[in-house]
Design an enzyme around this catalytic site. Structure first.
Site, short mmCIF file in Angstrom:
data_model
loop_
_atom_site.label_atom_id
_atom_site.label_comp_id
_atom_site.label_asym_id
_atom_site.label_seq_id
_atom_site.Cartn_x
_atom_site.Cartn_y
_atom_site.Cartn_z
N ASN A 58 -10.26 -0.28 0.25
CA ASN A 58 -8.80 -0.22 0.28
C ASN A 58 -8.27 -0.76 -1.05
OD1 ASN A 58 -6.08 -0.74 0.64
ND2 ASN A 58 -6.30 -1.52 2.73
N HIS A 94 -3.25 6.84 2.77
CA HIS A 94 -3.71 5.58 2.18
C HIS A 94 -5.09 5.28 2.76
CE1 HIS A 94 -4.24 1.51 1.14
NE2 HIS A 94 -3.90 1.02 2.32
N CYS A 102 0.82 -1.23 0.00
CA CYS A 102 0.00 0.00 0.00
C CYS A 102 0.84 1.27 0.00
CB CYS A 102 -0.94 0.00 1.20
SG CYS A 102 -1.87 -1.51 1.32
#
Ligand code: UT7
EC number: 2.3.1.180
Length: 330
Positions: free
Chosen positions: A281, A251, A112
């Site tokens: 996500n 993020h 990520c």
């Protein structure tokens, strides 16, 4: 001094919207739990597009809005932990698709945090004047590695891609950066590839797990510490303080992580840009998707200072403090 400046942004997500109610037909969960524990309402799940397809569409949008000829791109970096193949790299597939024949291309995997790492790598080539333009893409089809029987993880992730084009700038661009990795905590978020299986190995292929597994609470604890540290570090390495920052683009993993950080640092929650309710996500894609979202809504203006901050598998974390330039196209 030459800086590396974002000149255009792009994003692409698959059309297929999967709501929390849809997921509750697959695993034992419900809309109320998912929304209250994560902030996610829906995500996009690819039906027939792979990571390179999403990356190509995000890249084409960034090229179009920036009015940039693909032949002028010197470098393509795709940040992904869900590539189409081991070989060729997703970046080389994108190069073929967009006909960026003059670029050198490679993938990076920092999960990520991958987009932050990718921009920071490309930035070095631009600042030392060995290239003029770079295309950095975060692209993921996490749906292909998610365990659709595991309600702890399958509710969290979505598919998508975001892209930026970096070029030389003078007064605006990347001001400071920070990157950190904690390999000793890698087992908290895992997904294996193929096992080591050859005529000489004693590998038991039955033990092979190639789906995402995660210790959610450990990642949560890591995330809040990493975001706080990264924000402090990028500010320390610049002449700015938190009041100079218009937006923090974290993020997009969990709204509660962002909420916790905003309270801990006493930063107005509205300073954090959040769109995880719509996309879930999307790992390395989440920050460039958010950037394109903000750019298309005219939220960022010339000279605005913004902090991008990523964290995730590895475990990895990293951030960039950017002065937004006047050349940025929507
Ligand atoms: O990109 C970076 C990677 N990931 C992250 O940033 C994730 C960071 N971690 C998180 O976001 C949170 O830890 C989660 C959202 C993953 C989990 O939230 P939590 O508040 O830490 O919940 P939990 O794992 O402690 O589970 C609480 C309860 C458990 O039941 P019991 O043991 O209390 O009876 C779980 O079994 O909630 C249960 N549960 C669910 N219930 C309904 C877990 N997942 C679900 C679900 N639906 N999907």
């Amino acid at each position: 001094m030459t800086k590396a400046e974002i000149v255009s942004t792009g994003m692409y997500v698959p059309n297929n919207i999967v709501t929390n109610d849809n997921i509750s037909k697959i695993v034992d969960t419900n809309d109320e739990w998912i929304k209250s524990r994560t902030g996610i309402s829906e995500r996009r799940i690819s039906i027939n597009e792979n990571t390179s397809d999403l990356a190509t569409k995000a890249a084409l949008k960034a090229l179009k809005t920036g009015n940039i000829n693909p032949k002028d791109i010197d470098l393509i970096i795709v940040a992904t932990c869900t590539p189409d193949s081991f070989i060729p790299s997703t970046a080389c597939i994108v190069q073929k698709n967009i006909k960026a024949t003059n670029a050198f291309c490679f993938d990076i995997d920092a999960a990520c945090s991958g987009f932050i790492y990718g921009v920071n790598i490309a930035r070095q080539f631009i600042e030392n004047k060995s290239i003029k333009k770079a295309l950095i893409i975060g692209s993921e089809t996490l749906s292909k590695i998610v365990d659709w029987k595991d309600r702890n993880t399958c509710i969290l992730f979505g598919d998508g891609a975001g892209a930026v084009i970096l070029k030389e700038g003078e007064s605006s661009g990347i001001i400071s950066s920070y990157m950190e990795s904690c390999g000793d905590k890698g087992d908290f978020l895992r997904c294996d590839t193929v096992p080591l299986y050859n005529p000489y190995s004693k590998c038991n292929t039955k033990e092979h797990i190639n789906k995402v597994s995660m210790e959610g609470r450990e990642i949560f604890k890591f995330a809040v510490k990493a975001i706080i540290k990264t924000i402090k570090k990028v500010l320390q390495c610049s002449n700015y303080n938190i009041d100079d920052i218009k937006y923090i683009v974290p993020h997009q993993a969990n709204y509660r992580i962002i909420d916790y950080v905003s309270k801990k640092l006493n930063i107005d929650k509205n300073k954090f840009y959040v769109n995880l309710d719509k996309y879930g996500n999307t790992s390395s894609a989440s920050i460039p998707i958010a950037l394109d979202d903000m750019n298309s809504k005219n939220l960022i203006n010339n000279n605005d200072k913004i902090i991008l901050v990523g964290f995730g598998g590895g475990l990895t974390s990293g951030g960039l403090l950017i002065k937004w330039g006047s050349n940025i196209l929507k």
